[in-house]
Structure formats: C-alpha cells, structure tokens
Design an enzyme around this catalytic site. Structure first.
Site, PDB file in Angstrom:
ATOM      1  N   GLY A 181      -1.634  43.670 -41.240  1.00  0.00           N
ATOM      2  CA  GLY A 181      -2.342  44.427 -42.265  1.00  0.00           C
ATOM      3  C   GLY A 181      -3.464  45.249 -41.665  1.00  0.00           C
TER       4      GLY A 181
ATOM      5  N   TYR B 161       0.664  41.881 -43.267  1.00  0.00           N
ATOM      6  CA  TYR B 161       0.150  40.514 -43.392  1.00  0.00           C
ATOM      7  C   TYR B 161      -0.722  40.210 -42.172  1.00  0.00           C
ATOM      8  CZ  TYR B 161       0.566  35.412 -44.376  1.00  0.00           C
ATOM      9  OH  TYR B 161       0.336  34.085 -44.666  1.00  0.00           O
ATOM     10  N   CYS B 162      -1.966  39.789 -42.402  1.00  0.00           N
ATOM     11  CA  CYS B 162      -2.893  39.373 -41.351  1.00  0.00           C
ATOM     12  C   CYS B 162      -3.143  40.521 -40.365  1.00  0.00           C
ATOM     13  CB  CYS B 162      -2.368  38.112 -40.667  1.00  0.00           C
ATOM     14  SG  CYS B 162      -3.547  37.317 -39.552  1.00  0.00           S
ATOM     15  N   ILE B 163      -2.937  40.301 -39.072  1.00  0.00           N
ATOM     16  CA  ILE B 163      -3.193  41.358 -38.094  1.00  0.00           C
ATOM     17  C   ILE B 163      -2.291  42.564 -38.333  1.00  0.00           C
ATOM     18  CG2 ILE B 163      -1.594  40.434 -36.379  1.00  0.00           C
ATOM     19  CD1 ILE B 163      -3.474  41.373 -34.202  1.00  0.00           C
TER      20      ILE B 163
END
Length: 630
Positions: A371, A367-369
């Site tokens: 990812g 998720y987000c960073i």
C-alpha cells in the site's frame, strides 16, 4: 539340646520353615497352592522403563550431535542486529549516574523499596513452609496467563519464584522510569530493552521453575524433554543455525492443495512477479477490473487461506474481475532491485490488466508495504498526468513515519547500520532476520510462549493456517530494503521533502484518486492513528477511513460469516485529529468487508459478461509462491 534329623536326613527346623508344610496349605487344591509361588517369583516390571531410558539416552546423544552440527552452520554473528549499539548503553549509564548525582534520595528510595519487598516475599514463604503444609501465602498478584498453573498460587516454592520475579520486574521498570534520558527516542529504546529483559527472565522460560514442564516430564517419564530437543534441533536445522521457533506445523499445509486454493490462472510472468486472474463465479462482473498488490514481505495467499476466510473468493463472488500479483521470493541475484523496480512492476501489472480486459481504467488495492508503494505509484501517475487508476484501497498502510511507534528501537542508526552490513554481506535482508525482528515486538506470544510449548513441553506446533503463512516469509532485495528504511522510515521523505523516484520528487499530496483506507485498532505494525495521519495528508477529495477491530492480519482477514470483529465509521473527516475522528465514530458489529464492498461497487462500473482467464501459463497459485527463503 541338639536338633534331631528326620527320616530324610534333613533338620526338622528347616522342614518346618517351608510354607507349604502347613496343614492349611496341604488342604488346598494343587493349582491354588502354586499360584502364589508363581506370582512371587515373577520379576519386577522394570525392563520396559530401563529400555526406554536407554533409547532416550541414545536419541539425546544423536540429537546433540545434530544440534552441534546445525549450530556450526550459523553465519558469523552481526552485532549490529543482535542488540543495540554501544551508544545506547552509554546513554543509559550516563543517565543513571546523572540521576544518582542529582536525585540520590529517589534512587535510594527505589532500592529500599525493592529490598523491602524482596524480604517480605521471603518472609511470607518461610512462614508458609514453617507450618509444615505445602500452602502458599495469600496471593494478590495481577492475573498473568503465564502463571495459569495452580501451583503458582498454592505451592510456596513456585509462589515465591513468581512473586520475586514480579518484584524484580517492577523494580526494573521503576528504575528506568526515573532515568533522566536526553530525548524521547532514548527513553523508548531503554524502556523497550527493559521489557525484553523482563520477558526473557520470566521463570516460565526455565525448566527448573516451570511447573507445567516439570509435570509433563514426570508424567511422560522424560519423553516430553526428548521430543522438545527434537523440536529444537529441527528448528535450528531449518533456519540455517538460527534458533527460530516454528509457530505452526509445516506438514499440515500445502499451498495450492489445502491453502491458497481459489481457482485461477497465471496469465503473465515477469522476473519480479506473476499476475494471477481468478476464475469468475458469477455470470456477470463489474466493468472495471480490480488489481490487488499484496506485500512482498510475505506471500499473497494471506488473502486466500481457506475458502471460508478468503478475501479473494469473496471479491470474485461479489462480481469483480480480480487480478492478484504474486511476488517472487528474491535471491542474491535480485540484490540491486530497488523501490523504483517495484513501482515499475506495478505499472507493468496495470498494463497487462488493461490489455487483457480492454479497459482504460482499473481499481487498485495495496496491503501493508504494498500500500505504501501503491501510494508512491499513484503520486508518480499524478505527476505524469496518467489517470488509469480509478480508485485505490490501502490496507494497514503507513505513509507518514513521523511516529515510529514500536519500531523506534529498530529504526535507529545502529540497528539500520547492522541491517546495511547484513545486506552488504548477503545482498538481501534475509527472511530469518526479518521474522525474528517482527516476533520480538510480541515476544511472549511469538517467541517465549511457543518455545516453552515446543522445547520444554515437547508439543508439536499447531496446524494453524495463519501461523503457517506467518512462517512462510520472504527475503527482501538489499537495495529496496535500505531505500525503504533510510528514505521512507528514517527520513520520512514521502511526507516531508519528497521521495525521489524515477526522476520525480513524490509527495503525499500528489495522491488525489478516490481513496479508501482500512486500518486495524490493535495493529502494532501499522498503528491506525499513523495510517490515519498519512491519509489525512493525501490530496484526495474523496477519502473514506474504516477502522477494523483486531490486529494487522486478523483485522483484515475478517470474513462476514464469522461475525467476530466489528468496525468503526465516522463522518468527521480529516480536518481534526485521529481522536476527533474516533470520538465521532459509530461502531458496526460486523466485518468491514461488506462496507468496503459497497464503496468499491460504486466505483467499479456497470456489470458486463464475466471474463474467463483461460488456461494461461499455469494454474493458480502459480510458481513463485512455492519458492521458500533459504
């Protein structure tokens, strides 16, 4: 003629002056005759107000001392992160002079238009006041929720303030739009700074020109202002002398008690993370385990806020053996922790999951960073010939930073240099700076609006789980932060020449596992078109893209039971542009969770008896999640 004394020796005139001597009064029963005298003699009820005023003055004096003491604890200011460097101001000044020299008529026209509108505003207000009636002239201003109070429309004073503010804002925008700036980056930065100034100078941000705050102060006899000062002092004290407004009531939630409560067990603890296995809720589960890597910019319980919107609970209910990483909140002792340490932590977590389940392969989510880092890990595994990851899901993940979007102002050398100085001083990119920076991307919603409600209106911040999580930020290790900002964001190395990591040069094309990417339509942190562009460059032949409605968090935390935000799917593929994909997309009026759940189930293997995590080291949500940034 002299007045004669009566038998008692008193003047008749004085006797007649007494109200009780009239025949009408003497005829009334005694109790009724005394009642008016008692009522007239009763002192005016001013004592409670005076006492309350004295108490408020004493509270203000005490709060003033606390505020000064808290402000004294503030670290020395770092000019590099307080605003743009001198180069931007010089660029804007040169552009102004150039435009003035080459297009004087355009500049004069802008000035004449501004002063014409200003005089018109004053003339309309004077005309309204001259009628002697408190009515404003007809107002055709665009709708703006900051000016929802009817007085902005009906009262000539407030209406003039609003109209002139909108005139000033339009003039500033027009003036910057005409500047002959050297490049697109400078233009974006000047426009962003202009927008910040416009938002900051809104009349609603000042007590004397905010009718809501003035009405509340009168209504509460000043109590709202005293409570507002209490809220301000609390925030400054909590944030080490920094004025960062609280978005949620911190007393309303306790992690592990009424938020982040999914049953599970910490089955492994490392210096950088805890690994949580969640208790099964179905008799059987998919063969391949599912491992989620949340961002270490915030806490993992964004995926487990409440039972009704918990992605963690939903995945367990779908029959997945679920493991989630809970990152440690770094302190200065972890200042030398780099991106390579996080990638090695990913591999360590995968090793633990494989050992506990006896499976050679697993499915992973970032998720987000997290990812972005999962993508780096997948590229590294590809180059090493390691096939342990069966499929990967990226949630609001950027991997191509060629378009910096709303972060353009924060990703230039002056600001990044300021962060570097911050890191050298503290060893960390501190949570306060990170939170403040992110908040100013949506200043009216996350800075000025909450500040007005808290400091001017004296309101207690709302008991909102999402905003509570938003305020529970984490520090970032200094080395990792600079690698991310310099190497990934500024140089865009992963999408261009390659990102150096653990002796390998990693490229987007090295990501070849079956892939599902979920982006959000209104995401200002990871714009969906940029998420799409990164996935388009990955080497996976099996790629699915899902576009959810709403933003970076609400678009992801979107359970099927709410039926609030839908999602888009397209068969167009990644050969064209993001707009080609969107033009061919169909809209589903439902959460993206079931769509992704079906995709994931096809890649999770057959069902086997569910795995019990046992007692482990600690119950979920573990220890690291309780560590707060200082």
């Amino acid at each position: 003629m002299a007045r004669q004394p009566d038998k008692t020796g008193k003047n008749v005139a004085k006797s007649r002056a007494k109200p009780v001597t009239t025949a009408k009064t003497r005829a009334k029963p005694e109790p009724e005759a005394k009642a008016p005298e008692v009522e007239v003699a009763k002192p005016a009820p001013t004592t409670p107000t005076v006492q309350k005023l004295a108490e408020n003055i004493e509270r203000i004096e005490t709060l003033g001392h606390r505020l000064m003491s808290a402000l004294a604890d503030r670290s020395p200011p770092n000019r590099g992160v307080e605003g743009p460097g001198a180069e931007l101001y010089l660029t804007a000044a040169n552009a102004f002079l150039k435009t003035l020299a080459e297009h004087p008529a355009k500049m004069i026209e802008t000035q004449v238009t501004f002063w014409g509108q200003t005089l018109s505003n004053y003339a309309r207000a004077q005309k309204a006041m001259a009628t002697g009636q408190l009515t404003a002239p007809e107002d055709d201003s665009p709708a703006d929720r900051r000016f929802a109070n009817p007085l902005w429309q009906t009262h000539p004073y407030f209406n003039l303030i609003k109209k002139q503010y909108l005139t000033n804002a339009r003039a500033l925008k027009d003036a910057t739009a005409t500047l002959d700036l050297p490049d697109d980056v400078s233009r974006k930065r000047v426009h962003w700074m202009t927008a910040q100034i416009i938002d900051m100078m809104a009349p609603t941000n000042f007590l004397a020109t905010n009718p809501d705050a003035l009405e509340k102060a009168v209504e509460t006899e000043g109590e709202s202002l005293v409570k507002g000062l209490e809220n301000l002092v609390r925030d400054v004290e909590q944030h080490g002398g920094e004025m960062i407004v609280s978005l949620a009531d911190r007393r309303a939630f306790t992690v592990g008690e009424n938020i982040g409560t999914a049953p599970g067990t910490v089955i492994y603890r490392a210096p950088l993370f805890e690994l949580i296995q969640y208790a099964p809720t179905t008799p059987k589960a998919h063969t391949l385990p599912l491992l989620i890597f949340p961002p270490w910019i915030n806490k993992f319980y964004i995926l487990d806020l409440k039972p009704q919107n918990s992605l963690i609970r939903w995945l367990v209910d779908q029959g997945h053996s679920l493991f989630v990483v809970s990152w440690k909140n770094p302190d200065a002792s972890l200042s030398d922790t780099g991106m390579e340490d996080y990638v090695e932590a990913y591999l360590d977590a995968m090793d633990q999951v494989q050992a506990l389940t006896g499976q050679a392969r697993l499915n992973a989510v970032g998720y987000c960073i997290a990812g972005t880092t999962l993508s780096l890990t997948l590229a590294l595994l590809k180059q090493k010939g390691d096939r342990r990851v069966n499929s990967a899901t990226l949630l609001t993940t950027l991997t191509d930073f060629s378009d910096q979007g709303e972060f353009t102002s924060f990703l230039q050398d002056d600001f990044v240099g300021g962060i570097d100085a911050e890191v050298q001083r503290h060893g960390l990119l501190r949570a306060q700076l990170m939170s403040r920076t992110m908040s100013f991307l949506r200043a009216n919603d996350l800075v000025w609006g909450p500040a007005i409600r808290s400091y001017m209106m004296g309101e207690t911040p709302p008991a909102f789980d999402l905003l509570f999580w938003n305020g529970d930020s984490t520090n970032l290790p200094g080395r990792m932060a600079m690698q991310y900002l310099r190497g990934l964001c500024q140089k865009n190395a992963f999408a261009t020449d390659g990102f150096e990591m653990l002796g390998h040069r990693l490229h987007l094309s090295d990501v070849t596992v079956p892939l599902c990417s979920v982006a959000c339509e209104a995401d200002h942190i990871a714009p969906w078109k940029d998420c799409w562009r990164g996935v388009a460059q990955m080497g996976s032949k099996d790629k699915t893209f899902i576009l959810s409605q709403s933003g970076h968090v609400a678009g992801i935390v979107n359970p099927p039971t709410r039926q609030k935000y839908g999602h888009y799917l397209s068969d167009h593929g990644f050969e064209g542009t993001h707009q080609d994909w969107m033009d061919a997309a169909t809209f589903q009026q439902s959460s993206w969770w079931p769509t992704w759940g079906a995709w994931l189930a096809e890649r999770a293997g057959p069902m086997v008896p569910a795995r019990d995590p046992g007692t482990g080291l600690d119950p979920a949500p573990g220890r690291y999640v309780h560590e707060r940034a200082s």
